[in-house]
Structures are given as C-alpha cells and as structure tokens.
Write a protein that holds these residues in place. Structure first.
Motif, PDB file in Angstrom:
ATOM      1  N   ARG A  42       0.944  -1.146  -0.013  1.00 35.71           N
ATOM      2  CA  ARG A  42      -0.192  -0.107   0.000  1.00 35.71           C
ATOM      3  C   ARG A  42       0.839   1.325  -0.039  1.00 35.71           C
ATOM      4  O   ARG A  42       1.760   1.338   0.754  1.00 35.71           O
ATOM      5  CB  ARG A  42      -1.162  -0.035   1.347  1.00 35.71           C
ATOM      6  CG  ARG A  42      -1.917   1.054   1.440  1.00 35.71           C
ATOM      7  CD  ARG A  42      -3.176   0.437   0.507  1.00 35.71           C
ATOM      8  NE  ARG A  42      -3.921   1.567   0.387  1.00 35.71           N
ATOM      9  CZ  ARG A  42      -4.515   1.942  -0.843  1.00 35.71           C
ATOM     10  NH1 ARG A  42      -4.175   1.348  -1.925  1.00 35.71           N
ATOM     11  NH2 ARG A  42      -5.365   2.926  -0.925  1.00 35.71           N
ATOM     12  N   ILE A  43       0.477   2.132  -1.017  1.00 34.17           N
ATOM     13  CA  ILE A  43       1.299   3.369  -1.122  1.00 34.17           C
ATOM     14  C   ILE A  43       0.500   4.475  -0.383  1.00 34.17           C
ATOM     15  O   ILE A  43      -0.773   4.538  -0.770  1.00 34.17           O
ATOM     16  CB  ILE A  43       1.591   3.634  -2.381  1.00 34.17           C
ATOM     17  CG1 ILE A  43       2.751   2.639  -3.218  1.00 34.17           C
ATOM     18  CG2 ILE A  43       2.307   5.133  -2.660  1.00 34.17           C
ATOM     19  CD1 ILE A  43       2.755   2.742  -4.455  1.00 34.17           C
ATOM     20  N   SER A  44       1.101   5.175   0.539  1.00 33.23           N
ATOM     21  CA  SER A  44       0.310   6.006   1.248  1.00 33.23           C
ATOM     22  C   SER A  44       1.166   7.559   1.395  1.00 33.23           C
ATOM     23  O   SER A  44       2.511   7.308   1.123  1.00 33.23           O
ATOM     24  CB  SER A  44      -0.042   5.514   2.568  1.00 33.23           C
ATOM     25  OG  SER A  44       0.783   5.689   3.536  1.00 33.23           O
ATOM     26  N   ASN A  45       0.641   8.543   2.018  1.00 32.51           N
ATOM     27  CA  ASN A  45       1.653   9.592   2.343  1.00 32.51           C
ATOM     28  C   ASN A  45       2.687   9.553   3.374  1.00 32.51           C
ATOM     29  O   ASN A  45       3.659  10.075   3.515  1.00 32.51           O
ATOM     30  CB  ASN A  45       0.716  11.023   2.872  1.00 32.51           C
ATOM     31  CG  ASN A  45      -0.118  11.550   1.829  1.00 32.51           C
ATOM     32  OD1 ASN A  45       0.286  11.797   0.577  1.00 32.51           O
ATOM     33  ND2 ASN A  45      -1.257  11.833   2.233  1.00 32.51           N
ATOM     34  N   ASN A  46       2.667   8.282   4.007  1.00 38.77           N
ATOM     35  CA  ASN A  46       3.477   7.863   4.760  1.00 38.77           C
ATOM     36  C   ASN A  46       4.751   6.748   4.127  1.00 38.77           C
ATOM     37  O   ASN A  46       5.768   6.645   4.938  1.00 38.77           O
ATOM     38  CB  ASN A  46       3.138   6.980   5.946  1.00 38.77           C
ATOM     39  CG  ASN A  46       2.170   8.007   6.896  1.00 38.77           C
ATOM     40  OD1 ASN A  46       2.361   9.092   7.071  1.00 38.77           O
ATOM     41  ND2 ASN A  46       0.967   7.371   7.202  1.00 38.77           N
ATOM     42  N   THR A  47       4.462   6.546   2.992  1.00 41.58           N
ATOM     43  CA  THR A  47       5.410   5.802   2.442  1.00 41.58           C
ATOM     44  C   THR A  47       6.782   6.605   2.028  1.00 41.58           C
ATOM     45  O   THR A  47       6.763   7.735   1.473  1.00 41.58           O
ATOM     46  CB  THR A  47       4.733   5.480   0.729  1.00 41.58           C
ATOM     47  OG1 THR A  47       3.690   4.617   1.221  1.00 41.58           O
ATOM     48  CG2 THR A  47       5.686   4.478   0.239  1.00 41.58           C
ATOM     49  N   SER A  48       7.672   5.949   2.355  1.00 41.28           N
ATOM     50  CA  SER A  48       9.127   6.642   2.160  1.00 41.28           C
ATOM     51  C   SER A  48       9.560   6.253   0.537  1.00 41.28           C
ATOM     52  O   SER A  48       9.701   5.218   0.274  1.00 41.28           O
ATOM     53  CB  SER A  48      10.262   6.158   3.116  1.00 41.28           C
ATOM     54  OG  SER A  48      11.458   6.484   2.901  1.00 41.28           O
ATOM     55  N   ILE A  49       9.887   7.189  -0.158  1.00 40.88           N
ATOM     56  CA  ILE A  49      10.208   6.834  -1.765  1.00 40.88           C
ATOM     57  C   ILE A  49      11.836   6.756  -1.717  1.00 40.88           C
ATOM     58  O   ILE A  49      12.473   7.963  -1.395  1.00 40.88           O
ATOM     59  CB  ILE A  49       9.496   7.727  -2.607  1.00 40.88           C
ATOM     60  CG1 ILE A  49       7.937   7.802  -2.370  1.00 40.88           C
ATOM     61  CG2 ILE A  49      10.095   7.463  -3.983  1.00 40.88           C
ATOM     62  CD1 ILE A  49       7.373   8.959  -3.344  1.00 40.88           C
ATOM     63  N   LYS A  50      12.553   5.855  -2.339  1.00 41.71           N
ATOM     64  CA  LYS A  50      13.673   5.902  -2.434  1.00 41.71           C
ATOM     65  C   LYS A  50      13.888   5.393  -3.928  1.00 41.71           C
ATOM     66  O   LYS A  50      13.121   4.056  -4.291  1.00 41.71           O
ATOM     67  CB  LYS A  50      14.178   4.658  -1.501  1.00 41.71           C
ATOM     68  CG  LYS A  50      14.402   5.274  -0.023  1.00 41.71           C
ATOM     69  CD  LYS A  50      14.838   4.570   0.749  1.00 41.71           C
ATOM     70  CE  LYS A  50      14.654   5.123   2.453  1.00 41.71           C
ATOM     71  NZ  LYS A  50      15.131   3.855   3.513  1.00 41.71           N
ATOM     72  N   LEU A  51      14.852   5.600  -4.779  1.00 44.33           N
ATOM     73  CA  LEU A  51      15.063   5.257  -6.183  1.00 44.33           C
ATOM     74  C   LEU A  51      16.079   4.940  -6.374  1.00 44.33           C
ATOM     75  O   LEU A  51      17.364   5.581  -6.145  1.00 44.33           O
ATOM     76  CB  LEU A  51      14.479   6.730  -7.217  1.00 44.33           C
ATOM     77  CG  LEU A  51      13.028   7.208  -7.129  1.00 44.33           C
ATOM     78  CD1 LEU A  51      13.063   8.326  -7.914  1.00 44.33           C
ATOM     79  CD2 LEU A  51      12.179   6.061  -7.482  1.00 44.33           C
TER      80      LEU A  51
END
Length: 124
Positions: free
Chosen positions: A62-71
């Motif tokens: 689940r992707i939410s505003n609390n998801t930490s995005i790392k590329l």
C-alpha cells in the motif's frame, strides 16, 4: 568509458571526447526522465487519480503519504573501472535533487548491478 571510436585513427581525440560527453549526457537524461516518471506515478497514486489507482492495485504494498520513496537506478556495468558510474551518479543526483525535494524522495542513486547485488539480496 572506452568507446569503439577510439580504435579509428581518423577520429580525433576532441571528437572522441565529444562522443563520450554526448553518450554520458544521454545516460543521465535517460535516468532523470525515468526517475521523474516514477515520481509522477507515485504522486498520481497519492492524488487518487484513476491511473494512480490502477497502479496502486498492481502494487504488492500500500502506497500512502507515509510511504518513504527511494529510487535506485541499476546499470548493468561490467567494466572494472567504476569511475564512469560515479560520474553518472554525481551528475544524475545533481540534476534530480530539486525533483527529490519537490516530491519528498528520501534517497536516490545509481549503482552498477554488481554493487547493487552486494547490498540487496532481491537483485539477481
């Protein structure tokens, strides 16, 4: 980075450097475009847009505003000399920095596949 044009004596050193620069800039541009597209997909999910919801439905988490995005961009680089990847990573990070801040991306980098395999067991 060694290029096949180096073996052609009719091509000047200045022209070889120009080709190298053109190829490097192409790699950096490609990495930047893919990273921006990835960030936009995440934002589409967070904004509950129809396409974003379709992407979310395919995601294993689940992707939410609390998801930490790392590329993490992985390049299948087999040359022992990793200075080229270091150059690409530095230039990419410099160009992507403002997007990372804008989208709240906490980490972003380029690694050769061999190095990525050392750090992440899910890469094969």
């Amino acid at each position: 980075i060694r290029i096949k044009e180096e073996e052609d004596p009719s091509i000047s050193q200045a022209e070889i450097e120009k080709i190298r620069s053109w190829r490097s800039n192409g790699h950096i541009r490609n990495l930047l475009e893919k990273s921006v597209a990835s960030a936009c997909m995440f934002m589409s999910i967070l904004l509950n847009k129809p396409q974003g919801l379709r992407i979310q439905n395919c995601s294993p988490f689940r992707i939410s505003n609390n998801t930490s995005i790392k590329l993490l961009s992985i390049i299948n680089w087999t040359d022992i000399d990793t200075s080229y990847i270091a150059h690409i990573n530095t230039a990419y990070r410099s160009k992507f920095r403002s997007y990372a801040r804008l989208f709240g991306i906490s980490a972003y980098m380029v690694l050769p596949k061999s190095k990525a395999m050392e750090y992440y067991d899910w890469i094969s």
